[in-house]
Design a protein around this motif. Structure first.
Motif, mmCIF file in Angstrom:
data_model
loop_
_atom_site.group_PDB
_atom_site.id
_atom_site.type_symbol
_atom_site.label_atom_id
_atom_site.label_comp_id
_atom_site.label_asym_id
_atom_site.label_seq_id
_atom_site.Cartn_x
_atom_site.Cartn_y
_atom_site.Cartn_z
ATOM 1 N N GLY A 31 -97.837 44.183 36.935
ATOM 2 C CA GLY A 31 -97.129 45.449 36.790
ATOM 3 C C GLY A 31 -95.843 45.268 36.006
ATOM 4 O O GLY A 31 -95.784 44.459 35.088
ATOM 5 N N SER A 32 -94.799 45.976 36.399
ATOM 6 C CA SER A 32 -93.552 45.908 35.642
ATOM 7 C C SER A 32 -92.649 44.763 36.092
ATOM 8 O O SER A 32 -91.528 44.636 35.613
ATOM 9 N N SER B 2 -100.540 31.546 15.974
ATOM 10 C CA SER B 2 -101.394 31.610 14.777
ATOM 11 C C SER B 2 -102.542 32.596 14.940
ATOM 12 O O SER B 2 -103.663 32.349 14.522
ATOM 13 N N HIS B 3 -102.234 33.713 15.598
ATOM 14 C CA HIS B 3 -103.203 34.819 15.767
ATOM 15 C C HIS B 3 -104.395 34.425 16.637
ATOM 16 O O HIS B 3 -105.519 34.884 16.410
ATOM 17 N N THR B 4 -104.147 33.598 17.660
ATOM 18 C CA THR B 4 -105.216 33.215 18.585
ATOM 19 C C THR B 4 -104.951 33.705 20.002
ATOM 20 O O THR B 4 -105.862 33.743 20.815
ATOM 21 N N ARG B 5 -103.728 34.098 20.321
ATOM 22 C CA ARG B 5 -103.329 34.501 21.674
ATOM 23 C C ARG B 5 -102.896 35.961 21.674
ATOM 24 O O ARG B 5 -102.133 36.390 20.806
ATOM 25 N N ALA B 6 -103.367 36.735 22.662
ATOM 26 C CA ALA B 6 -102.957 38.127 22.835
ATOM 27 C C ALA B 6 -102.218 38.255 24.162
ATOM 28 O O ALA B 6 -102.565 37.590 25.144
ATOM 29 N N TYR B 7 -101.190 39.111 24.207
ATOM 30 C CA TYR B 7 -100.421 39.285 25.439
ATOM 31 C C TYR B 7 -100.102 40.755 25.672
ATOM 32 O O TYR B 7 -100.109 41.569 24.748
ATOM 33 N N ALA B 8 -99.835 41.097 26.944
ATOM 34 C CA ALA B 8 -99.469 42.451 27.345
ATOM 35 C C ALA B 8 -98.327 42.369 28.353
ATOM 36 O O ALA B 8 -98.363 41.537 29.260
ATOM 37 N N CYS B 9 -97.330 43.250 28.197
ATOM 38 C CA CYS B 9 -96.157 43.252 29.069
ATOM 39 C C CYS B 9 -95.835 44.681 29.492
ATOM 40 O O CYS B 9 -95.484 45.506 28.647
ATOM 41 N N ASP B 10 -95.932 44.962 30.775
ATOM 42 C CA ASP B 10 -95.561 46.260 31.338
ATOM 43 C C ASP B 10 -94.066 46.197 31.642
ATOM 44 O O ASP B 10 -93.613 45.285 32.330
ATOM 45 N N CYS C 202 -92.424 51.728 27.635
ATOM 46 C CA CYS C 202 -93.421 51.579 28.702
ATOM 47 C C CYS C 202 -93.882 50.126 28.791
ATOM 48 O O CYS C 202 -94.172 49.616 29.871
ATOM 49 N N GLY C 203 -94.009 49.497 27.638
ATOM 50 C CA GLY C 203 -94.469 48.121 27.574
ATOM 51 C C GLY C 203 -94.676 47.713 26.131
ATOM 52 O O GLY C 203 -94.444 48.495 25.213
ATOM 53 N N TYR C 204 -95.117 46.473 25.960
ATOM 54 C CA TYR C 204 -95.353 45.952 24.620
ATOM 55 C C TYR C 204 -96.427 44.884 24.679
ATOM 56 O O TYR C 204 -96.782 44.377 25.738
ATOM 57 N N GLY C 205 -96.945 44.558 23.526
ATOM 58 C CA GLY C 205 -97.954 43.512 23.437
ATOM 59 C C GLY C 205 -98.058 43.035 22.008
ATOM 60 O O GLY C 205 -97.400 43.555 21.113
ATOM 61 N N GLY D 242 -96.328 52.815 37.655
ATOM 62 C CA GLY D 242 -97.618 52.630 38.308
ATOM 63 C C GLY D 242 -98.842 52.696 37.409
ATOM 64 O O GLY D 242 -99.965 52.628 37.900
ATOM 65 N N TYR D 243 -98.688 52.819 36.100
ATOM 66 C CA TYR D 243 -99.851 52.933 35.222
ATOM 67 C C TYR D 243 -100.333 51.595 34.650
ATOM 68 O O TYR D 243 -101.516 51.356 34.575
ATOM 69 N N GLY D 244 -99.451 50.764 34.193
ATOM 70 C CA GLY D 244 -99.859 49.475 33.632
ATOM 71 C C GLY D 244 -99.889 49.479 32.116
ATOM 72 O O GLY D 244 -99.664 50.502 31.468
#
Length: 127
Positions: A90-91, A55-63, A47-50, A68-70
């Motif tokens: 989105g994707s 150095s543990h300061t940045r967060a990310y999200a990938c659909d 579905c996605g990953y994150g 259609g959910y996110g």
């Protein structure tokens, strides 16, 4: 003469170890990553990953699945404050990221979530 060789060997060994430690990045040796694999007709597609980087300061999200959910990544900093980042497109290709942490206030925990309705489905990540 033997004593001189032994002392020289100790000095060389110390220099080698010190050189290895000085050249190794402290916090970037491990970057946290997690995905959710519950999409599609067989509930076995990603579905996605994150995760966290820099150095543990940045967060990310990938659909990665067009349903259609996110996708969202929540984080917790050392000082206890929390936040999240949603994949904004989105994707489609590309991910979204935020940099909430600093060198003295790093991300210590994160969860990645498929924003399926009516409830998000989240998986715990470890930075």
């Amino acid at each position: 003469m033997q004593r001189h060789r032994a002392l020289r060997a100790v000095v060389i060994a110390f220099a080698l170890v010190a050189g290895l430690l000085a050249g190794a990045p402290i916090a970037s040796a491990h970057e946290g990553y997690q995905d959710v694999n519950l999409c599609g007709g067989d509930f076995n597609n990603r579905c996605g990953y994150g995760g966290v980087t820099n150095s543990h300061t940045r967060a990310y999200a990938c659909d990665t699945f067009a349903e259609g959910y996110g996708f969202r990544t929540y984080w917790t900093l050392q000082n206890g404050s929390t936040g999240f980042v949603d994949d904004a497109n989105g994707s489609d290709s590309g991910c979204s990221a935020r940099v909430p942490g600093t060198s003295t206030n790093r991300i210590v925990d994160f969860d990645v979530c498929w924003k399926r309705q009516p409830e998000f489905i989240c998986v715990d990540g470890t930075p």
